[in-house]
Design a protein around this motif. Sequence first.
Motif, PDB file in Angstrom:
ATOM      1  N   VAL A  36       1.347  -2.462  18.707  1.00  0.00           N
ATOM      2  CA  VAL A  36       1.872  -3.226  17.574  1.00  0.00           C
ATOM      3  C   VAL A  36       2.478  -2.308  16.527  1.00  0.00           C
ATOM      4  CG1 VAL A  36       1.284  -4.876  15.751  1.00  0.00           C
ATOM      5  CG2 VAL A  36       0.129  -5.005  17.977  1.00  0.00           C
ATOM      6  N   ILE A  37       1.813  -1.194  16.242  1.00  0.00           N
ATOM      7  CA  ILE A  37       2.249  -0.244  15.212  1.00  0.00           C
ATOM      8  C   ILE A  37       2.939   0.925  15.890  1.00  0.00           C
ATOM      9  CG2 ILE A  37       1.527   1.162  13.263  1.00  0.00           C
ATOM     10  CD1 ILE A  37       1.043  -1.802  12.845  1.00  0.00           C
ATOM     11  N   ASP A  38       4.254   1.018  15.732  1.00  0.00           N
ATOM     12  CA  ASP A  38       5.022   2.053  16.420  1.00  0.00           C
ATOM     13  C   ASP A  38       5.098   3.337  15.593  1.00  0.00           C
ATOM     14  OD1 ASP A  38       5.865   0.335  18.608  1.00  0.00           O
ATOM     15  OD2 ASP A  38       7.113  -0.698  17.132  1.00  0.00           O
ATOM     16  N   GLY A  39       4.826   4.468  16.251  1.00  0.00           N
ATOM     17  CA  GLY A  39       5.071   5.769  15.643  1.00  0.00           C
ATOM     18  C   GLY A  39       4.162   6.137  14.498  1.00  0.00           C
ATOM     19  N   LYS A  40       2.952   5.560  14.431  1.00  0.00           N
ATOM     20  CA  LYS A  40       2.036   5.856  13.329  1.00  0.00           C
ATOM     21  C   LYS A  40       0.662   6.237  13.879  1.00  0.00           C
ATOM     22  CE  LYS A  40       5.038   5.083  10.159  1.00  0.00           C
ATOM     23  NZ  LYS A  40       5.530   6.209   9.334  1.00  0.00           N
ATOM     24  N   HIS A  41       0.642   7.207  14.767  1.00  0.00           N
ATOM     25  CA  HIS A  41      -0.609   7.577  15.436  1.00  0.00           C
ATOM     26  C   HIS A  41      -1.656   8.071  14.444  1.00  0.00           C
ATOM     27  CE1 HIS A  41      -3.229   8.988  18.663  1.00  0.00           C
ATOM     28  NE2 HIS A  41      -3.352  10.132  18.002  1.00  0.00           N
ATOM     29  N   ASP A  42      -1.277   8.935  13.522  1.00  0.00           N
ATOM     30  CA  ASP A  42      -2.246   9.498  12.576  1.00  0.00           C
ATOM     31  C   ASP A  42      -2.869   8.394  11.722  1.00  0.00           C
ATOM     32  OD1 ASP A  42      -1.705  11.997  13.556  1.00  0.00           O
ATOM     33  OD2 ASP A  42      -0.366  12.581  11.920  1.00  0.00           O
ATOM     34  N   GLN A  43      -2.047   7.445  11.278  1.00  0.00           N
ATOM     35  CA  GLN A  43      -2.576   6.359  10.453  1.00  0.00           C
ATOM     36  C   GLN A  43      -3.531   5.479  11.251  1.00  0.00           C
ATOM     37  OE1 GLN A  43       0.481   7.473  10.477  1.00  0.00           O
ATOM     38  NE2 GLN A  43       1.439   7.388   8.456  1.00  0.00           N
ATOM     39  N   LEU A  57     -11.154   0.709   3.920  1.00  0.00           N
ATOM     40  CA  LEU A  57      -9.856   1.383   4.009  1.00  0.00           C
ATOM     41  C   LEU A  57      -8.864   0.772   3.039  1.00  0.00           C
ATOM     42  CD1 LEU A  57      -7.972   3.391   5.557  1.00  0.00           C
ATOM     43  CD2 LEU A  57      -7.446   1.488   7.100  1.00  0.00           C
ATOM     44  N   LEU A  58      -8.134   1.629   2.330  1.00  0.00           N
ATOM     45  CA  LEU A  58      -7.067   1.204   1.430  1.00  0.00           C
ATOM     46  C   LEU A  58      -5.742   1.713   1.990  1.00  0.00           C
ATOM     47  CD1 LEU A  58      -6.239  -0.096  -1.283  1.00  0.00           C
ATOM     48  CD2 LEU A  58      -6.558   2.152  -2.346  1.00  0.00           C
ATOM     49  N   ILE A  59      -4.813   0.782   2.238  1.00  0.00           N
ATOM     50  CA  ILE A  59      -3.493   1.137   2.765  1.00  0.00           C
ATOM     51  C   ILE A  59      -2.476   0.884   1.659  1.00  0.00           C
ATOM     52  CG2 ILE A  59      -1.846   0.802   4.641  1.00  0.00           C
ATOM     53  CD1 ILE A  59      -4.078  -0.602   6.212  1.00  0.00           C
ATOM     54  N   GLU A  60      -1.845   1.942   1.190  1.00  0.00           N
ATOM     55  CA  GLU A  60      -0.926   1.831   0.061  1.00  0.00           C
ATOM     56  C   GLU A  60       0.470   2.297   0.459  1.00  0.00           C
ATOM     57  OE1 GLU A  60      -0.159   3.859  -4.341  1.00  0.00           O
ATOM     58  OE2 GLU A  60      -2.162   3.891  -3.465  1.00  0.00           O
ATOM     59  N   ASP A  61       1.466   1.484   0.160  1.00  0.00           N
ATOM     60  CA  ASP A  61       2.857   1.882   0.374  1.00  0.00           C
ATOM     61  C   ASP A  61       3.763   0.765  -0.122  1.00  0.00           C
ATOM     62  OD1 ASP A  61       5.093   3.419   1.247  1.00  0.00           O
ATOM     63  OD2 ASP A  61       3.848   4.234   2.853  1.00  0.00           O
ATOM     64  N   VAL A  62       5.058   1.004  -0.019  1.00  0.00           N
ATOM     65  CA  VAL A  62       6.038   0.014  -0.457  1.00  0.00           C
ATOM     66  C   VAL A  62       6.014  -1.178   0.496  1.00  0.00           C
ATOM     67  CG1 VAL A  62       7.505   1.759  -1.522  1.00  0.00           C
ATOM     68  CG2 VAL A  62       7.864   1.162   0.873  1.00  0.00           C
ATOM     69  N   ALA A 186     -11.309   5.805   2.424  1.00  0.00           N
ATOM     70  CA  ALA A 186     -10.070   6.559   2.583  1.00  0.00           C
ATOM     71  C   ALA A 186      -8.873   5.718   2.174  1.00  0.00           C
ATOM     72  CB  ALA A 186      -9.901   7.027   4.033  1.00  0.00           C
ATOM     73  N   ARG A 187      -7.814   6.402   1.781  1.00  0.00           N
ATOM     74  CA  ARG A 187      -6.535   5.756   1.501  1.00  0.00           C
ATOM     75  C   ARG A 187      -5.482   6.415   2.376  1.00  0.00           C
ATOM     76  NH1 ARG A 187      -3.713   6.877  -4.136  1.00  0.00           N
ATOM     77  NH2 ARG A 187      -3.666   8.936  -3.159  1.00  0.00           N
ATOM     78  N   ILE A 188      -4.646   5.571   2.987  1.00  0.00           N
ATOM     79  CA  ILE A 188      -3.552   6.097   3.786  1.00  0.00           C
ATOM     80  C   ILE A 188      -2.252   5.443   3.337  1.00  0.00           C
ATOM     81  CG2 ILE A 188      -4.980   6.601   5.805  1.00  0.00           C
ATOM     82  CD1 ILE A 188      -3.952   4.023   7.080  1.00  0.00           C
ATOM     83  N   ALA A 189      -1.161   6.116   3.613  1.00  0.00           N
ATOM     84  CA  ALA A 189       0.172   5.566   3.368  1.00  0.00           C
ATOM     85  C   ALA A 189       0.871   5.433   4.709  1.00  0.00           C
ATOM     86  CB  ALA A 189       0.967   6.484   2.436  1.00  0.00           C
ATOM     87  N   MET A 190       1.607   4.351   4.893  1.00  0.00           N
ATOM     88  CA  MET A 190       2.277   4.121   6.166  1.00  0.00           C
ATOM     89  C   MET A 190       3.522   4.986   6.309  1.00  0.00           C
ATOM     90  SD  MET A 190       0.394   2.023   7.775  1.00  0.00           S
ATOM     91  CE  MET A 190       1.466   1.540   9.115  1.00  0.00           C
ATOM     92  N   GLY A 191       4.363   5.001   5.290  1.00  0.00           N
ATOM     93  CA  GLY A 191       5.628   5.711   5.398  1.00  0.00           C
ATOM     94  C   GLY A 191       6.614   4.962   6.281  1.00  0.00           C
ATOM     95  N   TYR A 192       7.867   5.346   6.203  1.00  0.00           N
ATOM     96  CA  TYR A 192       8.887   4.715   7.036  1.00  0.00           C
ATOM     97  C   TYR A 192       8.815   5.260   8.469  1.00  0.00           C
ATOM     98  CZ  TYR A 192      11.000   2.983   2.733  1.00  0.00           C
ATOM     99  OH  TYR A 192      11.214   2.342   1.541  1.00  0.00           O
TER     100      TYR A 192
END
Length: 335
Positions: A36-43, A57-62, A186-192
């Motif tokens: 489902v989530i492409d290219g975000k292995h670390d997250q 878990l807190l997921i923060e991003d645009v 923990a907090r993570i950011a998804m990024g583009y």
Amino acid sequence: MTTIPTPAAAPEQAESIDTTELAEVAGHIIESIEHVIDGKHDQVVTALTVLLAEGHLLIEDVPGVGKTMLARSLAKAVDGTISRIQFTPDLLPSDVTGVSVFNQATREFEFKPGSVFANIVIGDEINRASPKTQSALLEAMEERQVSVDGGTYRLARPFIVVATQNPVEMEGTYALPEAQRDRFMARIAMGYPDAASEVEMLGARDTVNPIESLEPVVGLDTLRQMMAGVRAVFTSAAVKQYAVAIARATRDDQDIRLGASPRATLQLVRAAKARAAIAGREFVLPDDIDELAVPVLGHRLLPTSRALGKQHETTALVAEVVQRIVAATPVPSGR
């Protein structure tokens, strides 16, 4: 103390599974989510790390980068109860925790559980609600219970909050209180996504949403066994001292006015044990601490105004500080 009966009710103790089996099951969960989530292995790995460490878990991003999709995928990978709360400015604390309602038939007040009574609670755009409503989660996240109208009600185990939020600079947001940020492991950011992943996403979602076909990988019993296996991972005294040294250094750093709390140190070690277990190890390495220092400590730190004057982006600033502290802290030898 009252326990609200739910399908997830179960004893808190569970037999653990061996590290090899745990790592194998964790790999299946990661593989399932990555459909489902492409290219975000670390997250994805960090999200699973928090889940197995029994943290939040807190997921923060645009907007639009997959925060809610990751939260939903993680929740659907576990065959437990799931509750989703859309945080809005008019959301009330009672909508989250529950409310006592007068029953005309029995002439007594009955407690009606709120959305927080589930194994995995997805808090979507948590910082769009008022601080009063945000604070309704404080007791639930730390003590796994809810107090309403003089009664205390235990939550099901496991209980995990996966919250998403937009950057505080965006319109219609309220900054999370320090006490609540400290309750997130923990907090993570998804990024583009990178170009290849974005192209693959366009092709895969032309006619169907992949999350609709996502099936649970583990049941609650297996998840509890995995969590017990994580708790059994060995952490040497030297590694514990290393984690404490990093946390204490944040309290003395000239660019930080609020350093990591003792809760942060505890959660850093717990997360490191989960990371070691996912890697198939029965012991924690300093590398596990290093990899998790920024996501576990970064959102808890408050920089000084002088430091912010040099760099206006708080998240990037505290990440640099944590990385600098990790690099300067002597690494223990052996396990």
